[in-house]
Design a protein around this motif. Structure first.
Motif, PDB file in Angstrom:
ATOM      1  N   ILE A 141      -1.278  -0.649   7.176  1.00  0.00           N
ATOM      2  CA  ILE A 141      -0.480   0.554   7.378  1.00  0.00           C
ATOM      3  C   ILE A 141       0.958   0.158   7.676  1.00  0.00           C
ATOM      4  N   GLY A 142       1.882   0.684   6.875  1.00  0.00           N
ATOM      5  CA  GLY A 142       3.307   0.470   7.091  1.00  0.00           C
ATOM      6  C   GLY A 142       3.902   1.703   7.740  1.00  0.00           C
ATOM      7  N   ARG A 143       4.733   1.498   8.755  1.00  0.00           N
ATOM      8  CA  ARG A 143       5.184   2.618   9.583  1.00  0.00           C
ATOM      9  C   ARG A 143       6.705   2.747   9.549  1.00  0.00           C
ATOM     10  N   ILE A 144       7.191   3.850   8.976  1.00  0.00           N
ATOM     11  CA  ILE A 144       8.600   4.215   9.054  1.00  0.00           C
ATOM     12  C   ILE A 144       8.682   5.323  10.097  1.00  0.00           C
ATOM     13  N   PRO A 145       9.121   5.016  11.316  1.00  0.00           N
ATOM     14  CA  PRO A 145       9.030   5.984  12.404  1.00  0.00           C
ATOM     15  C   PRO A 145      10.089   7.070  12.305  1.00  0.00           C
ATOM     16  N   GLU A 146       9.841   8.161  13.016  1.00  0.00           N
ATOM     17  CA  GLU A 146      10.749   9.302  12.981  1.00  0.00           C
ATOM     18  C   GLU A 146      12.122   8.963  13.543  1.00  0.00           C
ATOM     19  N   ASP A 147      12.176   8.185  14.612  1.00  0.00           N
ATOM     20  CA  ASP A 147      13.435   7.892  15.292  1.00  0.00           C
ATOM     21  C   ASP A 147      13.763   6.414  15.126  1.00  0.00           C
ATOM     22  N   ARG A 148      14.656   6.098  14.203  1.00  0.00           N
ATOM     23  CA  ARG A 148      14.972   4.691  13.935  1.00  0.00           C
ATOM     24  C   ARG A 148      15.674   4.019  15.100  1.00  0.00           C
ATOM     25  N   ILE A 205      -1.065   1.834   2.937  1.00  0.00           N
ATOM     26  CA  ILE A 205      -0.798   3.195   3.411  1.00  0.00           C
ATOM     27  C   ILE A 205       0.570   3.181   4.074  1.00  0.00           C
ATOM     28  N   ILE A 206       1.436   4.120   3.701  1.00  0.00           N
ATOM     29  CA  ILE A 206       2.786   4.183   4.261  1.00  0.00           C
ATOM     30  C   ILE A 206       2.974   5.508   4.976  1.00  0.00           C
ATOM     31  N   ARG A 227      12.444   3.912  -3.425  1.00  0.00           N
ATOM     32  CA  ARG A 227      11.522   2.853  -3.000  1.00  0.00           C
ATOM     33  C   ARG A 227      10.152   3.428  -2.640  1.00  0.00           C
ATOM     34  N   LEU A 228      10.102   4.612  -2.054  1.00  0.00           N
ATOM     35  CA  LEU A 228       8.817   5.251  -1.762  1.00  0.00           C
ATOM     36  C   LEU A 228       8.088   5.599  -3.065  1.00  0.00           C
ATOM     37  N   ALA A 229       8.839   6.076  -4.061  1.00  0.00           N
ATOM     38  CA  ALA A 229       8.231   6.391  -5.352  1.00  0.00           C
ATOM     39  C   ALA A 229       7.682   5.129  -6.014  1.00  0.00           C
ATOM     40  N   GLU A 230       8.403   4.017  -5.887  1.00  0.00           N
ATOM     41  CA  GLU A 230       7.923   2.752  -6.451  1.00  0.00           C
ATOM     42  C   GLU A 230       6.650   2.288  -5.753  1.00  0.00           C
ATOM     43  N   ALA A 231       6.586   2.459  -4.424  1.00  0.00           N
ATOM     44  CA  ALA A 231       5.369   2.079  -3.692  1.00  0.00           C
ATOM     45  C   ALA A 231       4.187   2.915  -4.164  1.00  0.00           C
ATOM     46  N   ARG A 232       4.421   4.187  -4.412  1.00  0.00           N
ATOM     47  CA  ARG A 232       3.371   5.067  -4.952  1.00  0.00           C
ATOM     48  C   ARG A 232       2.883   4.547  -6.293  1.00  0.00           C
ATOM     49  N   GLU A 233       3.816   4.183  -7.173  1.00  0.00           N
ATOM     50  CA  GLU A 233       3.437   3.698  -8.499  1.00  0.00           C
ATOM     51  C   GLU A 233       2.649   2.395  -8.428  1.00  0.00           C
ATOM     52  N   GLN A 234       2.851   1.643  -7.354  1.00  0.00           N
ATOM     53  CA  GLN A 234       2.131   0.382  -7.175  1.00  0.00           C
ATOM     54  C   GLN A 234       0.789   0.577  -6.472  1.00  0.00           C
ATOM     55  N   GLY A 235       0.423   1.834  -6.199  1.00  0.00           N
ATOM     56  CA  GLY A 235      -0.911   2.119  -5.671  1.00  0.00           C
ATOM     57  C   GLY A 235      -0.993   2.440  -4.201  1.00  0.00           C
ATOM     58  N   ALA A 236       0.146   2.498  -3.500  1.00  0.00           N
ATOM     59  CA  ALA A 236       0.101   2.830  -2.076  1.00  0.00           C
ATOM     60  C   ALA A 236      -0.124   4.324  -1.888  1.00  0.00           C
ATOM     61  N   ALA A 237      -0.737   4.668  -0.771  1.00  0.00           N
ATOM     62  CA  ALA A 237      -0.852   6.061  -0.344  1.00  0.00           C
ATOM     63  C   ALA A 237       0.289   6.330   0.621  1.00  0.00           C
ATOM     64  N   VAL A 238       1.102   7.341   0.325  1.00  0.00           N
ATOM     65  CA  VAL A 238       2.280   7.647   1.139  1.00  0.00           C
ATOM     66  C   VAL A 238       2.089   9.008   1.801  1.00  0.00           C
ATOM     67  N   LEU A 239       2.238   9.055   3.116  1.00  0.00           N
ATOM     68  CA  LEU A 239       2.275  10.324   3.831  1.00  0.00           C
ATOM     69  C   LEU A 239       3.723  10.583   4.204  1.00  0.00           C
ATOM     70  N   LEU A 240       4.321  11.590   3.585  1.00  0.00           N
ATOM     71  CA  LEU A 240       5.709  11.941   3.815  1.00  0.00           C
ATOM     72  C   LEU A 240       5.775  13.133   4.761  1.00  0.00           C
TER      73      LEU A 240
END
Length: 304
Positions: A130-137, A217-218, A238-251
């Motif tokens: 699981i890769g985590r892009i948090p709400e508050d950088r 999973i992102i 970059r998120l779209a590219e991760a999707r194309e490479q098979g990752a599941a993205v929760l936006l």
């Protein structure tokens, strides 16, 4: 555009253009800001992959005025961006904490790739891809007084950069340099304190830190909040590219345009309850906005 008579455009510390507001457009100003044409990524239809994460009837405790989750059922598929729309403070934080490993369900079941999860933590979440892009950088994505090298290895120092109890600083610094180059992080160098960077460059370092681990999973929680148009499109691409490479993205986003542009499927969250999923383009923004405000949402959610 709404209240100005003229617009000055600064880029890299220089005045590059001046326009009368009536004689320009958002598109022209965006191109002047970033130094070239700006184009949003195209999300071409593709069949969803396997279910990589599943929440079944998950509930969690609220904190203060923030509601917890109420019997949420959600499936994240590989090769798919799942958008979560909602007014701030309606359970997005609880869902983000759960996926990040910061919380466990008080009821229901969490599964990853078909495995029921009974022991959960941030370290275990990272180990499960699981890769985590948090709400508050600023407060949860980085440590302000740490330099870029230290922030680049915050989540992987123990697994990738530690040798016999010691941190391999040469390898960590080389990793930070690679992220800076690959993700176009504008900075003096890897020894720069991250608090000195702009929001967009800080977000690009976080994005690189996440994506270079090849997560399955992102979690992308408000990934472009406060960013300029150039950085925004970069993150989306970059998120779209991760999707194309098979990752599941929760936006997770409060920006309806972002949700409706990037997502393959969309849910609405209101007071900790999750709507049924619907495909991008099948619901008008006005109807989606009413669901976000809770108008008619509880009945629809209950009926599902």
């Amino acid at each position: 555009m709404a209240i100005s008579h003229r617009v000055l455009v600064l880029r890299h510390g220089r005045l590059v253009a001046e326009r009368a507001t009536a004689d320009t457009s958002r598109e022209e100003l965006a191109a002047l800001m970033v130094g070239g044409a700006v184009s949003a990524p195209k999300i071409a239809p593709m069949p969803p992959g396997p279910a990589l994460m599943r929440l079944s009837g998950v509930s969690s405790k609220g904190e203060g005025h923030a509601p917890g989750l109420q019997s949420v059922t959600l499936t994240l598929h590989g090769g798919q961006i799942t958008g979560l729309a909602g007014v701030s403070g309606n359970g997005q934080g609880a869902l983000s904490d759960l996926i990040s490993g910061l919380a466990m369900p008080s009821a229901g079941q969490l599964e990853i790739a078909g495995d029921a999860i009974t022991d959960w933590s941030p370290r275990r979440a990272l180990a499960r891809g699981i890769g985590r892009i948090p709400e508050d950088r600023h407060h949860t994505g980085t440590i302000a007084d740490f330099d870029l090298t230290e922030n680049a290895v915050l989540e992987t120092y123990a697994s990738d950069f530690a040798r016999h109890g010691w941190l391999d600083w040469a390898a960590a610094r080389a990793h930070a340099k690679a992220l800076i180059q690959t993700y176009d992080v504008r900075c003096p160098g890897p020894d720069t304190a991250i608090r000195l960077l702009s929001g967009g460059n800080m977000q690009k370092l976080i994005l690189g830190r996440v994506l270079e681990t090849r997560p399955r999973i992102i979690l992308a929680n408000q990934p472009v909040r406060g960013l300029d148009i150039g950085a925004l499109n970069y993150v989306h691409t970059r998120l779209a590219e991760a999707r194309e490479q098979g990752a599941a993205v929760l936006l997770i986003s409060e920006d309806l345009d972002e949700i409706m542009t990037l997502s393959d499927v969309i849910h609405v969250i209101s007071q900790g309850r999750l709507s049924p999923a619907f495909a991008r383009g099948t619901m008008a923004p006005e109807a989606l906005g009413r669901w976000m405000a809770g108008d008619g949402f509880p009945e629809v959610a209950h009926a599902s």
